[in-house]
Structures are given as structure tokens and as C-alpha cells.
Design a protein around this motif. Structure first.
Motif, PDB file in Angstrom:
ATOM      1  N   UNK A   5       0.847  -1.194   0.000  1.00 27.00           N
ATOM      2  CA  UNK A   5       0.000   0.000   0.000  1.00 27.00           C
ATOM      3  C   UNK A   5       0.883   1.245   0.000  1.00 27.00           C
ATOM      4  N   UNK A   6       0.608   2.147  -0.923  1.00 27.32           N
ATOM      5  CA  UNK A   6       1.402   3.366  -1.049  1.00 27.32           C
ATOM      6  C   UNK A   6       0.478   4.581  -1.093  1.00 27.32           C
ATOM      7  N   UNK A   7       0.871   5.614  -0.387  1.00 27.93           N
ATOM      8  CA  UNK A   7       0.104   6.853  -0.366  1.00 27.93           C
ATOM      9  C   UNK A   7       0.664   7.788   0.682  1.00 27.93           C
ATOM     10  N   UNK A  71      -0.268  -0.920  -4.573  1.00 27.87           N
ATOM     11  CA  UNK A  71      -1.662  -0.505  -4.480  1.00 27.87           C
ATOM     12  C   UNK A  71      -1.676   0.958  -4.023  1.00 27.87           C
ATOM     13  N   UNK A  72      -2.041   1.853  -4.926  1.00 26.99           N
ATOM     14  CA  UNK A  72      -1.998   3.279  -4.631  1.00 26.99           C
ATOM     15  C   UNK A  72      -3.307   3.763  -4.028  1.00 26.99           C
ATOM     16  N   UNK A  73      -3.179   4.527  -2.969  1.00 23.87           N
ATOM     17  CA  UNK A  73      -4.334   5.159  -2.339  1.00 23.87           C
ATOM     18  C   UNK A  73      -4.660   6.461  -3.068  1.00 23.87           C
ATOM     19  N   UNK A  74      -5.902   6.935  -2.946  1.00 27.46           N
ATOM     20  CA  UNK A  74      -6.237   8.234  -3.539  1.00 27.46           C
ATOM     21  C   UNK A  74      -5.283   9.320  -3.015  1.00 27.46           C
ATOM     22  N   UNK A  75      -4.993  10.267  -3.869  1.00 25.37           N
ATOM     23  CA  UNK A  75      -4.141  11.402  -3.523  1.00 25.37           C
ATOM     24  C   UNK A  75      -2.673  10.992  -3.329  1.00 25.37           C
ATOM     25  N   UNK A  76      -2.285   9.840  -3.857  1.00 26.14           N
ATOM     26  CA  UNK A  76      -0.904   9.385  -3.703  1.00 26.14           C
ATOM     27  C   UNK A  76       0.089  10.376  -4.323  1.00 26.14           C
ATOM     28  N   UNK A  85       8.274   5.650  -4.492  1.00 25.36           N
ATOM     29  CA  UNK A  85       7.932   4.223  -4.521  1.00 25.36           C
ATOM     30  C   UNK A  85       7.437   3.815  -5.905  1.00 25.36           C
ATOM     31  N   UNK A  86       6.604   4.652  -6.515  1.00 23.08           N
ATOM     32  CA  UNK A  86       6.093   4.370  -7.858  1.00 23.08           C
ATOM     33  C   UNK A  86       7.233   4.383  -8.872  1.00 23.08           C
ATOM     34  N   UNK A  87       8.138   5.335  -8.756  1.00 23.31           N
ATOM     35  CA  UNK A  87       9.263   5.405  -9.688  1.00 23.31           C
ATOM     36  C   UNK A  87      10.102   4.129  -9.612  1.00 23.31           C
ATOM     37  N   UNK A  96       1.280  -1.869 -11.018  1.00 20.62           N
ATOM     38  CA  UNK A  96       0.821  -0.752 -10.200  1.00 20.62           C
ATOM     39  C   UNK A  96      -0.684  -0.608 -10.390  1.00 20.62           C
ATOM     40  N   UNK A  97      -1.419  -0.618  -9.284  1.00 21.56           N
ATOM     41  CA  UNK A  97      -2.881  -0.495  -9.309  1.00 21.56           C
ATOM     42  C   UNK A  97      -3.287   0.935  -8.943  1.00 21.56           C
ATOM     43  N   UNK A  98      -4.312   1.454  -9.604  1.00 19.39           N
ATOM     44  CA  UNK A  98      -4.919   2.744  -9.263  1.00 19.39           C
ATOM     45  C   UNK A  98      -4.019   3.940  -9.575  1.00 19.39           C
ATOM     46  N   UNK A  99      -3.111   3.811 -10.523  1.00 14.02           N
ATOM     47  CA  UNK A  99      -2.173   4.903 -10.796  1.00 14.02           C
ATOM     48  C   UNK A  99      -2.883   6.168 -11.246  1.00 14.02           C
ATOM     49  N   UNK A 100      -3.961   6.037 -11.952  1.00 15.47           N
ATOM     50  CA  UNK A 100      -4.671   7.213 -12.449  1.00 15.47           C
ATOM     51  C   UNK A 100      -5.856   7.585 -11.572  1.00 15.47           C
ATOM     52  N   UNK A 101      -5.990   6.898 -10.438  1.00 15.75           N
ATOM     53  CA  UNK A 101      -7.151   7.163  -9.581  1.00 15.75           C
ATOM     54  C   UNK A 101      -6.870   8.108  -8.477  1.00 15.75           C
TER      55      UNK A 101
END
Length: 101
Positions: A5-7, A71-76, A85-87, A96-101
Motif C-alpha cells: 500500500x502506497x500513499x 496498491x496506490x491510495x487516492x491522492x498518492x 515508490x512508484x518510480x 501498479x494499481x490505481x495509478x490514475x485514480x
């Protein structure tokens, strides 16, 4: 499958930080119920490090060593740590899940 979980977690405002930590914990429960896999929740590891940089190093090492899906949280995007972390995950070609969310 493993999910990390990332955010955003840290904030100078203790109420915002507390809310962010709770968001991670709620998401962990939902992911565990939905996927039944190993969930890596950096918020549950809170307290093991002294500085933001120590937390970041720990979390990036987890991503590098365990190679979980992210798994990206909103406003990540508002989190410097999550962006790093995404990089790293992209460089490693991790899902990567939810990258555009």
C-alpha cells in the motif's frame, strides 16, 4: 500475490497524519478480505524508524526485495515518498494499481 500500500502518511498536522494512518489500515483490511494475499502496510510498521528518510529507505528496500504489486491510495501524487515508490516500482516493472485514480 503481494500488495504494498502506497500513499501519503506523514504530515506536520497530527490529525491529518492520524487520518492517513487509519486510511492505510482500513485499506489493508479491505484488501485482505478481497484478495486474501500478503498485504504490506507501511503504516503498520510505523515506529521502527527515527526520520522520514529512514522510513523511505526501509519502504524502498521492501519494494526492491519483495517485489510486490503496488496498491496506490487516492491522492498518492501528493506524497513525495509514494512518488518515489512508484518510480522504483516502474523501473522494476512491477504492477501498479490505481495509478490514475
Amino acid at each position: 500475490m503481494k500488495l504494498y500500500i502506497s500513499g501519503p502518511i506523514s504530515s506536520p498536522d497530527p490529525d491529518i497524519k492520524r487520518s492517513n494512518l487509519e486510511r492505510f489500515n482500513v485499506e489493508e483490511r479491505k484488501l485482505r478480505e478481497t484478495y486474501g494475499c500478503k498485504i504490506i502496510n507501511p503504516a503498520s510498521l510505523e515506529g521502527e524508524c527515527d526520520t522520514w528518510e529512514d522510513y523511505l529507505a526501509r519502504d524502498l528496500l521492501i519494494i526492491i526485495r519483495e517485489q510486490p504489486e503496488i496498491w496506490l491510495l487516492p491522492n498518492w501524487q501528493s506524497s513525495t515518498g509514494a512518488k518515489l515508490e512508484v518510480a522504483v516500482a516502474k523501473r522494476m516493472k512491477l504492477k501498479i494499481h490505481n495509478e490514475n485514480g
